[in-house]
Write an enzyme that holds these catalytic residues in place. Structure first.
Site, PDB file in Angstrom:
ATOM      1  N   GLY A  12       0.841  -1.189   0.000  1.00  0.00           N
ATOM      2  CA  GLY A  12       0.000   0.000   0.000  1.00  0.00           C
ATOM      3  C   GLY A  12       0.872   1.232   0.000  1.00  0.00           C
ATOM      4  O   GLY A  12       1.975   1.241  -0.532  1.00  0.00           O
ATOM      5  N   CYS A  13       0.395   2.273   0.632  1.00  0.00           N
ATOM      6  CA  CYS A  13       1.131   3.531   0.696  1.00  0.00           C
ATOM      7  C   CYS A  13       2.461   3.321   1.419  1.00  0.00           C
ATOM      8  O   CYS A  13       2.501   2.747   2.509  1.00  0.00           O
ATOM      9  CB  CYS A  13       0.293   4.563   1.431  1.00  0.00           C
ATOM     10  SG  CYS A  13       1.143   6.133   1.653  1.00  0.00           S
ATOM     11  N   PHE A  14       3.540   3.789   0.815  1.00  0.00           N
ATOM     12  CA  PHE A  14       4.846   3.570   1.433  1.00  0.00           C
ATOM     13  C   PHE A  14       5.023   4.299   2.750  1.00  0.00           C
ATOM     14  O   PHE A  14       5.864   3.936   3.568  1.00  0.00           O
ATOM     15  CB  PHE A  14       6.008   3.851   0.497  1.00  0.00           C
ATOM     16  CG  PHE A  14       5.986   5.113  -0.315  1.00  0.00           C
ATOM     17  CD1 PHE A  14       5.447   6.304   0.147  1.00  0.00           C
ATOM     18  CD2 PHE A  14       6.549   5.108  -1.584  1.00  0.00           C
ATOM     19  CE1 PHE A  14       5.460   7.453  -0.618  1.00  0.00           C
ATOM     20  CE2 PHE A  14       6.577   6.253  -2.367  1.00  0.00           C
ATOM     21  CZ  PHE A  14       6.027   7.431  -1.880  1.00  0.00           C
TER      22      PHE A  14
END
Length: 183
Positions: A12-14
């Site tokens: 997902g979002c880093f």
């Protein structure tokens, strides 16, 4: 001097992975970036369109004499949902896929074994869809993305999305948390 290894993970979002791994004992550096796609030197704005094939990933340099790669993967699988294809929560698209980009055959074997163990233990109600492949190029994201959570702890995304992942890490992996700056 200990030999460091590098793990490259996308879940997902880093920003979420970055926040957790910066608090993990044995991790020396964390870089947010992009990997697994087709274009060279992508920007954040290009990757979030979903057209580059890249995933948002973190690259984690760690000391395997302190924390084994297998434990990093167990943390990784605990703090994101590896059963949703190209999605983590409200973040949708190939850039948010669950992916492990390995650095050699040992990491490949370990990643596949950890996933098999999780499947056999029926930890998740649905099958794991995490992609596992060899790391090609890693592209470091713009500097604003590194330690986003540490720099913006009261930003709404951090409070709503990242805080619960950090809390889950602390609840399940307290023995792997940094105790002080000297760890």
């Amino acid at each position: 001097m200990n030999i460091l290894e590098t793990a490259t993970l996308g879940g997902g979002c880093f920003w979420c992975l970055d926040a957790v791994f910066r608090q993990t004992r044995g991790v020396l550096t964390v870089r947010s970036g992009f990997a697994g796609g087709e274009i060279e030197n992508p920007t954040y704005h290009a990757v979030v369109t979903g057209t580059t094939g890249h995933a948002e990933v973190v690259q984690v340099d760690f000391d395997p004499s302190v924390i084994p790669y297998e434990v990093l993967l167990q943390i990784f699988f605990t703090i994101h949902d590896p059963t949703t294809l190209n999605r983590q929560g409200a973040d949708k698209g190939v850039q948010y896929r669950s992916i492990i980009l390995t650095d050699g055959p040992d990491q490949m074997r370990t990643a596949r074994q950890v996933m098999e163990d999780l499947e056999n233990a029926a930890i998740f109600p649905d099958p794991i869809v995490t992609q596992v492949k060899e790391l090609g190029d890693f592209w470091h994201a713009e500097a604003v993305h590194d330690d986003f959570y540490g720099k913006n702890p009261y930003q709404p995304y951090c409070r709503i999305v990242i805080d619960p992942k950090v809390a889950k890490f602390r609840a399940h992996f307290s023995e792997w948390m940094l105790r002080d700056a000297g760890d």
